[in-house]
Design a protein around this motif. Structure first.
Motif, mmCIF file in Angstrom:
data_model
loop_
_atom_site.group_PDB
_atom_site.id
_atom_site.type_symbol
_atom_site.label_atom_id
_atom_site.label_comp_id
_atom_site.label_asym_id
_atom_site.label_seq_id
_atom_site.Cartn_x
_atom_site.Cartn_y
_atom_site.Cartn_z
ATOM 1 N N TYR B 150 39.511 41.712 40.572
ATOM 2 C CA TYR B 150 40.014 40.374 40.887
ATOM 3 C C TYR B 150 39.172 39.769 42.002
ATOM 4 O O TYR B 150 38.679 40.488 42.860
ATOM 5 C CB TYR B 150 41.457 40.454 41.407
ATOM 6 C CG TYR B 150 42.522 40.638 40.354
ATOM 7 C CD1 TYR B 150 42.312 41.422 39.243
ATOM 8 C CD2 TYR B 150 43.759 40.024 40.505
ATOM 9 C CE1 TYR B 150 43.300 41.601 38.303
ATOM 10 C CE2 TYR B 150 44.761 40.194 39.562
ATOM 11 C CZ TYR B 150 44.527 40.985 38.468
ATOM 12 O OH TYR B 150 45.505 41.161 37.542
ATOM 13 N N SER B 151 39.077 38.455 41.991
ATOM 14 C CA SER B 151 38.471 37.797 43.153
ATOM 15 C C SER B 151 39.505 37.806 44.273
ATOM 16 O O SER B 151 40.690 38.031 44.031
ATOM 17 C CB SER B 151 38.092 36.365 42.809
ATOM 18 O OG SER B 151 39.257 35.585 42.684
ATOM 19 N N SER B 152 39.035 37.570 45.500
ATOM 20 C CA SER B 152 39.991 37.615 46.607
ATOM 21 C C SER B 152 41.042 36.523 46.445
ATOM 22 O O SER B 152 42.203 36.712 46.790
ATOM 23 C CB SER B 152 39.259 37.495 47.939
ATOM 24 O OG SER B 152 38.511 36.309 47.961
ATOM 25 N N GLY B 153 40.622 35.384 45.907
ATOM 26 C CA GLY B 153 41.583 34.301 45.681
ATOM 27 C C GLY B 153 42.668 34.718 44.706
ATOM 28 O O GLY B 153 43.852 34.411 44.894
ATOM 29 N N MET B 154 42.268 35.437 43.657
ATOM 30 C CA MET B 154 43.260 35.885 42.674
ATOM 31 C C MET B 154 44.232 36.875 43.306
ATOM 32 O O MET B 154 45.434 36.845 43.043
ATOM 33 C CB MET B 154 42.543 36.536 41.486
ATOM 34 C CG MET B 154 41.869 35.533 40.561
ATOM 35 S SD MET B 154 40.515 36.288 39.635
ATOM 36 C CE MET B 154 41.406 37.182 38.379
ATOM 37 N N GLN B 155 43.694 37.759 44.144
ATOM 38 C CA GLN B 155 44.563 38.742 44.803
ATOM 39 C C GLN B 155 45.597 38.059 45.686
ATOM 40 O O GLN B 155 46.762 38.424 45.684
ATOM 41 C CB GLN B 155 43.728 39.696 45.655
ATOM 42 C CG GLN B 155 42.853 40.606 44.837
ATOM 43 C CD GLN B 155 42.292 41.759 45.647
ATOM 44 O OE1 GLN B 155 42.818 42.122 46.677
ATOM 45 N NE2 GLN B 155 41.217 42.345 45.160
ATOM 46 N N VAL B 156 45.121 37.061 46.425
ATOM 47 C CA VAL B 156 46.033 36.351 47.308
ATOM 48 C C VAL B 156 47.115 35.647 46.502
ATOM 49 O O VAL B 156 48.297 35.682 46.836
ATOM 50 C CB VAL B 156 45.257 35.334 48.174
ATOM 51 C CG1 VAL B 156 46.205 34.389 48.869
ATOM 52 C CG2 VAL B 156 44.406 36.052 49.178
#
Lengths: 268, 406
Positions: B150-156
């Motif tokens: 996942y990208s960090s944005g997706m994780q957040v």
């Protein structure tokens, strides 16, 4: 009962999920996966069997010695695995402990449950070996559970102490590894106790709770010729020393863990 | 105590900072033998007392290292105070950060259940809300992939979608706004508004003074482990920003992309910014003057050039431009080795915002770009009599007339 359920609701939910995660992650990326948790003790067993039973003829005269040996290895392996994994468990879950208030003991219990699951699988193999070896069903068989509970409680007490110590001193895991290695030979796993002729030494060996549990389990499940702590001491109060040690380690472990748990988050 | 959610009395916290972070028994023995402490004590919080009422939105602001996160961890029960007493009246969300316990090796789906368990939801409860969580995170297609992909944005997004399911009446939020893009921040603000509507007790630790003023009922400013101010949010925000400036630390301003810079060898162009008392500054209040000095140095002869300066908001909007275009403000020829300085004073009529300064020089016939420096400097305007960021703040007069009706 309802209140008890409410109180431990969070811990139980957490435990289930932690165990599930551990289980999923443990053998991720390995081809054989969970088979390794069986293969590891089996391979050790094969080596020891070939070297000690076939070449060195250890255990001649002990009925069903291969099964006898296997049960000892499986129980020792459980003790070894549970204490080693628990030692690093608190630090290993540092990301959680530093950021969330969870009951700290759940982490130790969850790592112990993972080891218990492995023990269960290994005992199935032991049972198969027993059947193949035509070990007669002894009426004392259920007593093996008592021996297993003893090992578990002893390992739990040690795990609590070691995991809390490990937060402050990372040497603990190496020291414990050395102790375990010595313990493996100090415990009558490879050799029947009868090969030790010195009675005092026999008694000394059988004070060790693990030795007591392993011999007790062999006595209960495989052959009544296996000497137990009771038979070595010939009755009397001394035979309860191993149980006293377990109780002391467990209570001491709980108290120490509890006193340290509040500072895990800042010390990790 | 009935209307109090959290009561903190004389709480102190000291950390032992080891000299050598090895934590080995050998070091412990050596230090013990030498009668030396293997650590230094650092007092992070000193005698902190305050109360948070039920359904209050309470802000904690302070610079990095002021002790605010430690305080939050004490409230959460992660740390134990050395002295003093913390009473929490009601159930409290046990975590304070997004995505705690996320494991990169597990799939998104497995992480949802793990994170949910940390919030106290069992499998059945999680199954019931699983679809909503995935929907809200807009990650339906990715749930069976491992989190490490996942990208960090997706994780957040995923973490946030789970976190907002927390049902406890008291919530502790640490820097949730610091992560994520603008769309995420909007979601955060919606969530804050919902928490307010639901009469939850919220403790918010943040650097974002806007959200403190927008959502909090009260706020506390702490500095070096002590409460410096507690009460009105505007005052707390003001105290925080003042302290930041007096500490000689400019408010972090994101600079625009450097890659658009253009330059001709030997030509230099720089902008320094001062206030009316001739001091270097990057923060301005109403009534201040912005004093620009544009320095030009060249190792080549330039016959005639125009210098322009733009003032641009962080969102990209250019709000002002000034240039040496007028014949009587002509720059004239730039001789090799001669420095020129343009002195420019502008009244601070800018609205509360952060601004970048772009400056460029090109030939008068616009055929040659000599130098183009976006984001060469930046400044921030704080207008604490206004709430919110309005685009304009022209000087005005106001009169209020009253007259008797017939």
């Amino acid at each position: 009962m309802q209140r008890l359920k409410q109180r431990y609701r969070y811990s139980v939910i957490l435990l289930k999920e932690l165990v599930r995660t551990d289980f999923k992650l443990r053998y991720q990326g390995s081809v054989l996966g969970y088979a390794w948790s069986l293969l590891k003790p089996m391979l050790l067993f094969v080596i020891l069997y070939v070297v000690f039973v076939k070449f060195l003829k250890v255990g001649d005269g002990v009925p069903h010695f291969p099964v006898y040996l296997l049960l000892g290895i499986v129980m020792w392996n459980f003790f070894n695995e549970m204490t080693m994994q628990s030692t690093t468990a608190i630090v290993g879950r540092g990301d959680l402990i530093r950021k969330i208030r969870i009951p700290r003991w759940t982490i130790i219990v969850s790592s112990s449950l993972a080891a218990l699951i492995n023990l269960g699988l290994n005992l199935v193999v032991v049972a198969i070996f027993m059947a193949v070896n035509r070990v007669g069903l002894l009426d004392t068989l259920p007593l093996i559970l008592l021996a297993l509970v003893e090992v578990y409680l002893f390992a739990l007490g040690i795990s609590l102490v070691l995991s809390a110590l490990y937060v402050k001193f990372r040497d603990v895991s190496y020291i414990w590894e050395v102790i375990l290695q010595a313990g493996f030979y100090f415990t009558p796993i490879l050799y029947p106790l009868s090969t030790i002729t010195n009675v005092t030494l026999q008694k000394l060996i059988m004070i060790n709770p693990i030795a007591q549990a392993i011999q007790g389990a062999r006595h209960a499940a495989i052959t009544h010729t296996a000497s137990t702590t009771a038979s070595v001491f010939g009755g009397g109060y001394y035979q309860f020393i191993p149980l006293a040690i377990i109780a002391m380690v467990l209570v001491g472990g709980l108290l120490y863990f509890k006193s340290q748990a509040r500072y895990f988050a800042e010390n990790i | 105590m009935d209307d109090i959610a959290i009561k903190v009395e004389h709480v102190s916290k000291t950390f032992k900072l080891p000299h050598e972070r090895t934590g080995s028994i050998k070091n412990a023995v050596i230090n013990f033998a030498r009668h030396k402490k293997g650590y230094e004590n650092q007092r992070v919080l000193k005698d902190i007392s305050f109360e948070i009422k039920k359904s209050e939105f309470f802000g904690i602001v302070g610079r990095n290292g002021s002790g605010k996160s430690t305080l939050l961890k004490l409230l959460a029960g992660i740390y134990t105070p050395d002295g003093g007493n913390i009473q929490v009246n009601g159930k409290l969300t046990p975590f304070i950060e997004l995505g705690v316990g996320f494991n990169p090796e597990l799939t998104g789906r497995e992480n949802v259940f793990l994170n949910g368990a940390l919030l106290g939801f069992n499998r059945k409860e999680m199954l019931a809300m699983y679809d909503d969580i995935v929907e809200f995170a807009e990650l339906r297609k990715f749930m069976d992939q491992r989190l490490k992909n996942y990208s960090s944005g997706m994780q957040v997004r995923l973490a946030f979608s789970i976190a907002i399911r927390a049902e406890s009446p008291i919530l502790l939020l640490d820097e949730v706004l610091a992560v994520g893009d603008e769309a995420f921040q909007r979601k955060c603000f919606d969530y804050f508004a919902k928490l307010k509507g639901d009469k939850k007790t919220v403790v918010l630790v943040t650097h974002d003074m806007d959200s403190v003023q927008r959502f909090c009922n009260r706020a506390m400013y702490i500095e070096k482990g002590k409460i410096m101010y507690i009460g009105n949010t505007r005052e707390a925000a003001r105290a925080y920003e003042k302290a930041n400036i007096s500490a000689g630390e400019s408010i972090p301003i994101p600079a625009p992309d450097d890659s658009t810079q253009k330059s001709t060898e030997g030509v230099e162009l720089n902008v320094s910014l001062k206030n009316q008392s001739n001091k270097q500054s990057s923060v301005f209040y109403p009534g201040d003057k912005l004093v620009f000095d544009i320095d030009i140095a060249s190792k080549i002869d330039i016959r005639d050039a125009v210098i322009s300066m733009e003032i641009q908001q962080t969102d990209g909007l250019k709000v002002y431009r000034v240039a040496t275009e007028d014949p009587n403000e002509s720059l004239g020829a730039i001789k090799k080795g001669i420095h020129k300085r343009i002195h420019l004073e502008i009244d601070n009529i800018f609205a509360e915002n952060t601004y970048h300064i772009n400056v460029f020089m090109r030939s008068i016939d616009r055929s040659t770009d000599y130098i183009w420096k976006p984001g060469v400097n930046s400044f921030r305007v704080i207008v604490d009599t206004f709430r919110g960021k309005w685009s304009l703040r022209p000087p005005y007069t106001m009169r209020i007339d009253s007259a008797k009706g017939k």
